[in-house]
Write a protein that holds these residues in place. Structure first.
Motif, short mmCIF file in Angstrom:
data_model
loop_
_atom_site.label_atom_id
_atom_site.label_comp_id
_atom_site.label_asym_id
_atom_site.label_seq_id
_atom_site.Cartn_x
_atom_site.Cartn_y
_atom_site.Cartn_z
N LEU A 1 41.42 53.54 42.73
CA LEU A 1 41.60 52.25 43.40
C LEU A 1 42.51 52.38 44.62
O LEU A 1 42.34 51.65 45.61
N ARG A 2 43.46 53.28 44.57
CA ARG A 2 44.31 53.53 45.74
C ARG A 2 43.46 54.00 46.92
O ARG A 2 43.71 53.63 48.07
N ILE A 3 42.45 54.81 46.63
CA ILE A 3 41.55 55.29 47.69
C ILE A 3 40.67 54.15 48.17
O ILE A 3 40.44 53.97 49.38
N PHE A 4 40.17 53.35 47.23
CA PHE A 4 39.33 52.19 47.57
C PHE A 4 40.07 51.25 48.53
O PHE A 4 39.47 50.70 49.47
N GLU A 5 41.35 51.04 48.29
CA GLU A 5 42.13 50.11 49.11
C GLU A 5 42.19 50.54 50.57
O GLU A 5 42.41 49.71 51.46
N LYS A 6 41.99 51.84 50.84
CA LYS A 6 42.05 52.34 52.21
C LYS A 6 40.66 52.42 52.84
O LYS A 6 40.52 52.83 54.00
N SER B 1 39.20 38.06 44.58
CA SER B 1 38.00 38.36 45.36
C SER B 1 38.34 39.14 46.62
O SER B 1 37.59 40.02 47.05
N ALA B 2 39.49 38.81 47.22
CA ALA B 2 39.90 39.52 48.43
C ALA B 2 40.17 40.99 48.13
O ALA B 2 39.81 41.88 48.90
N TYR B 3 40.80 41.24 46.98
CA TYR B 3 41.08 42.64 46.62
C TYR B 3 39.79 43.43 46.46
O TYR B 3 39.66 44.56 46.95
N LEU B 4 38.82 42.84 45.77
CA LEU B 4 37.54 43.52 45.55
C LEU B 4 36.61 43.42 46.75
O LEU B 4 35.56 44.06 46.77
N ARG B 5 36.99 42.58 47.73
CA ARG B 5 36.19 42.32 48.92
C ARG B 5 34.80 41.78 48.55
O ARG B 5 33.78 42.26 49.03
N HIS C 1 36.73 40.41 34.47
CA HIS C 1 35.54 40.79 33.71
C HIS C 1 34.29 40.15 34.31
O HIS C 1 33.25 40.80 34.44
N TYR C 2 34.41 38.91 34.67
CA TYR C 2 33.28 38.20 35.28
C TYR C 2 32.83 38.90 36.56
O TYR C 2 31.62 39.03 36.82
N LEU C 3 33.77 39.38 37.35
CA LEU C 3 33.45 40.03 38.62
C LEU C 3 33.01 41.49 38.45
O LEU C 3 32.16 41.98 39.21
N ILE C 4 33.57 42.18 37.47
CA ILE C 4 33.36 43.63 37.36
C ILE C 4 32.29 44.01 36.35
O ILE C 4 31.62 45.03 36.50
N ASP C 5 32.08 43.20 35.32
CA ASP C 5 31.16 43.57 34.23
C ASP C 5 29.79 44.08 34.70
O ASP C 5 29.26 45.03 34.12
N PRO C 6 29.18 43.48 35.72
CA PRO C 6 27.84 43.95 36.10
C PRO C 6 27.82 45.37 36.68
O PRO C 6 26.78 46.04 36.63
N LEU C 7 28.94 45.83 37.23
CA LEU C 7 28.93 47.11 37.96
C LEU C 7 28.66 48.31 37.05
O LEU C 7 27.78 49.13 37.37
N PRO D 1 34.13 49.29 52.45
CA PRO D 1 33.09 48.54 51.73
C PRO D 1 33.65 47.69 50.59
O PRO D 1 34.71 47.97 50.05
N ALA D 2 32.89 46.67 50.22
CA ALA D 2 33.22 45.88 49.05
C ALA D 2 33.01 46.73 47.81
O ALA D 2 32.26 47.72 47.81
N MET D 3 33.65 46.35 46.71
CA MET D 3 33.54 47.12 45.48
C MET D 3 32.10 47.24 45.02
O MET D 3 31.70 48.27 44.45
N ASP D 4 31.30 46.24 45.29
CA ASP D 4 29.90 46.27 44.89
C ASP D 4 29.18 47.47 45.50
O ASP D 4 28.30 48.06 44.88
#
Length: 544
Positions: A344-349, A203-207, A260-266, A352-355
């Motif tokens: 994802l490398r760009i996202f890490e920098k 969850s921390a990685y995806l914020r 999958h539980y966290l990402i499937d809805p996106l 916002p949260a992945m959502d």
């Protein structure tokens, strides 16, 4: 969910100060009960032995209906495999008792299991797991879903529910469950700590944090009788993972299901943006190793690639390890993993949260560039029966053998012929005549300009098809390896001015069933005109 890299440890505290800027909260420093606060699954059993976090979206449980189904399978003759029950005396005694259970219900159960048995052992077993996940508690095992909502694999088991009701009473499973429930509770408790850490890091990685209002659930069921197998299912918004032990639970498999539980809805929420890349599936669907479900459903395909990309970032492999993993993803048909890792490398920098960030991630992907890139991918041939059996009996992380083979193939890709030759020779010392290693050594010999050795090795590969002794313990040679070996032999004969033998080899390549299109095209070109070396480096043609 077919191998170990350690999780990357994130400095959660660095992320926390950013969380308030956009109104979202990083999952850091929160108690587990708050981190996963939410609703329980309506499909969760009404009675469980394991302690669970009250009103949480993520739980660890032991369910009596799973125990009952596994006991019934034991009576029918299902074997969890070597080491499946970890030498536990109580479980082994239970299994023995079930095997010797007599009575009309037990006999009817055995006949049902035999009559409904599938050729694929994993598929056969997984249907009964699906049944247990949609069945209510004993002694009735009434479905928690309406009949038209039942999964297709459960519908193939019509009549099993009534048999289980009778067997439950006949075998005295209520009493047996009561005696074994404390052990299952301990197993579930032992898993709750590692699972809380897994949820925290992921969850921390995806914020992201899970919200109570979402009405979604993720449940890990611990049932020792399932042995070493891990089963992942989701019915709508309710995700379930069934494992055999809390002490040695397959955390990588659980993390895959959790992602999958966290990402499937996106992807579903942003379908229009995702569908911009749908044309890539036309190429990826040609990969023999890509499961059918991903060949037919682009949203499912994209989501699986996204999950695999996040897994790679969480594992934080070395640069060589990452490249090897990306090559393997490409060869298996998961061609979007590479570009998603880059995004994802760009996202890490970012903040916002992945959502919130997900649309930016999609728009950052260069579809045209990916279309050009995937056209050059040489997909791996379908797994042989021996490889499938090996995958079923090992963990999900690459085996030592697989790591060596991947290293050798990567060395070939970078034109390190000497290094590749040394790697494949090392493999062959331990696994004599393994076709993939023999083929790799042959290609390395081509790169080194050693035509005589290459010819000897290619002839060794094609010998089984010509009536020789099958390589690698009677295992048929991979169609891609076999077809390309014929092509390379044809080219060697052409260079030796033996056109008749060359034509024979090209025809042989075209006769290989399920040969890759690239190999067939090379063979057809060889029939049209004799092969002549070109100025580019030797061996630049696709390997398979």
């Amino acid at each position: 969910m077919n191998q170990s890299l350690s999780l990357r440890r994130f400095d959660i505290r660095i992320l926390c100060p950013q969380s308030r800027r956009r109104g979202w909260l990083v999952a850091a420093g929160l108690p587990f009960s708050l981190l996963i606060a939410g609703l329980t699954s309506p499909t969760a059993p009404a009675q469980t032995a394991a302690r669970r976090v009250e009103q949480s979206a993520i739980t660890v449980e032991a369910a009596p209906q799973l125990f009952a189904v596994m006991s019934a399978l034991a009576a029918a003759g299902y074997d969890p495999g070597p080491g499946g029950l970890s030498g536990d005396s109580a479980l082994l005694q239970l299994r023995t008792d079930m095997e010797h259970q007599s009575g009309p219900a037990a006999q009817a159960l055995r006949e049902f299991f035999h009559d409904h048995e599938l050729g694929d052992r994993s598929e056969n077993f997984s249907r009964y797991v699906s049944f247990a996940l949609v069945a209510g508690p004993p002694p009735r095992f009434s479905y928690v879903l309406s009949h038209d909502q039942l999964p297709p694999d459960v519908l193939t088991l019509e009549g099993f529910q009534d048999l289980l009701v009778s067997f439950y009473a006949e075998a005295g499973l209520e009493r047996r469950w009561a005696s074994l429930a404390p052990r299952s509770e301990r197993e579930a408790d032992q898993l709750s700590g590692p699972l809380s850490q897994l949820v925290l890091v992921t969850s921390a990685y995806l914020r992201e944090v899970l919200k109570p209002s979402e009405g979604r659930s993720f449940t890990v069921y611990v049932e020792p009788l399932v042995g070493n197998r891990t089963n992942f299912r989701n019915f709508g918004d309710h995700y379930s993972v069934v494992v055999g032990s809390g002490t040695h639970a397959p955390m990588d498999d659980i993390r895959h299901a959790l992602l999958h539980y966290l990402i499937d809805p996106l992807p579903i929420r942003h379908r229009a943006l995702v569908d911009r890349q749908k044309s890539l599936l036309q190429v990826a669907a040609r990969a023999p190793r890509l499961p059918l479900v991903y060949q037919q459903d682009f949203i499912a395909f994209f989501t699986e690639c996204m999950v695999r990309a996040v897994e790679l970032r969480l594992r934080h492999p070395s640069p060589d390890g990452l490249e090897a993993a990306l090559i393997e993803a490409d060869r298996s048909g998961f061609v979007l993993v590479r570009s998603l890792v880059a995004q994802l490398r760009i996202f890490e920098k970012s903040e916002p949260a992945m959502d919130y960030y997900f649309p930016d991630l999609l728009q950052g992907m260069d579809v045209a560039a990916e279309q050009r890139r995937v056209l050059g991918i040489q997909f791996a041939a379908a797994e042989t029966s021996a490889e499938k059996a090996y995958t079923e009996t090992t963990s999900r992380q690459p085996s030592e053998l697989e790591r060596r083979l991947l290293r050798g193939e990567q060395q070939i890709a970078t034109q390190d012929a000497a290094g590749a030759a040394a790697t494949f020779e090392e493999v062959l010392q331990k696994y004599p005549d393994l076709p993939r290693a023999v083929y790799g050594l042959a290609i390395a010999s081509v790169l080194q300009g050693n035509a005589a050795r290459a010819r000897q090795l290619f002839e060794k590969i094609v010998a089984p098809a010509a009536g020789g002794s099958p390589a690698a313990g009677n295992e048929p040679v991979d169609p891609g390896i076999l077809a390309w070996s014929h092509v390379y032999l044809g080219r060697i004969h052409d260079l030796e001015q033996d056109r008749e033998s060359a034509v024979h080899e090209y025809h042989a390549a075209l006769e290989v069933e399920k040969a890759p299109e690239a190999a067939r095209a090379a063979a057809e070109k060889g029939l049209e005109t004799a092969y002549k070396p070109v100025s580019r480096r030797p061996g630049a043609e696709p390997k398979k």
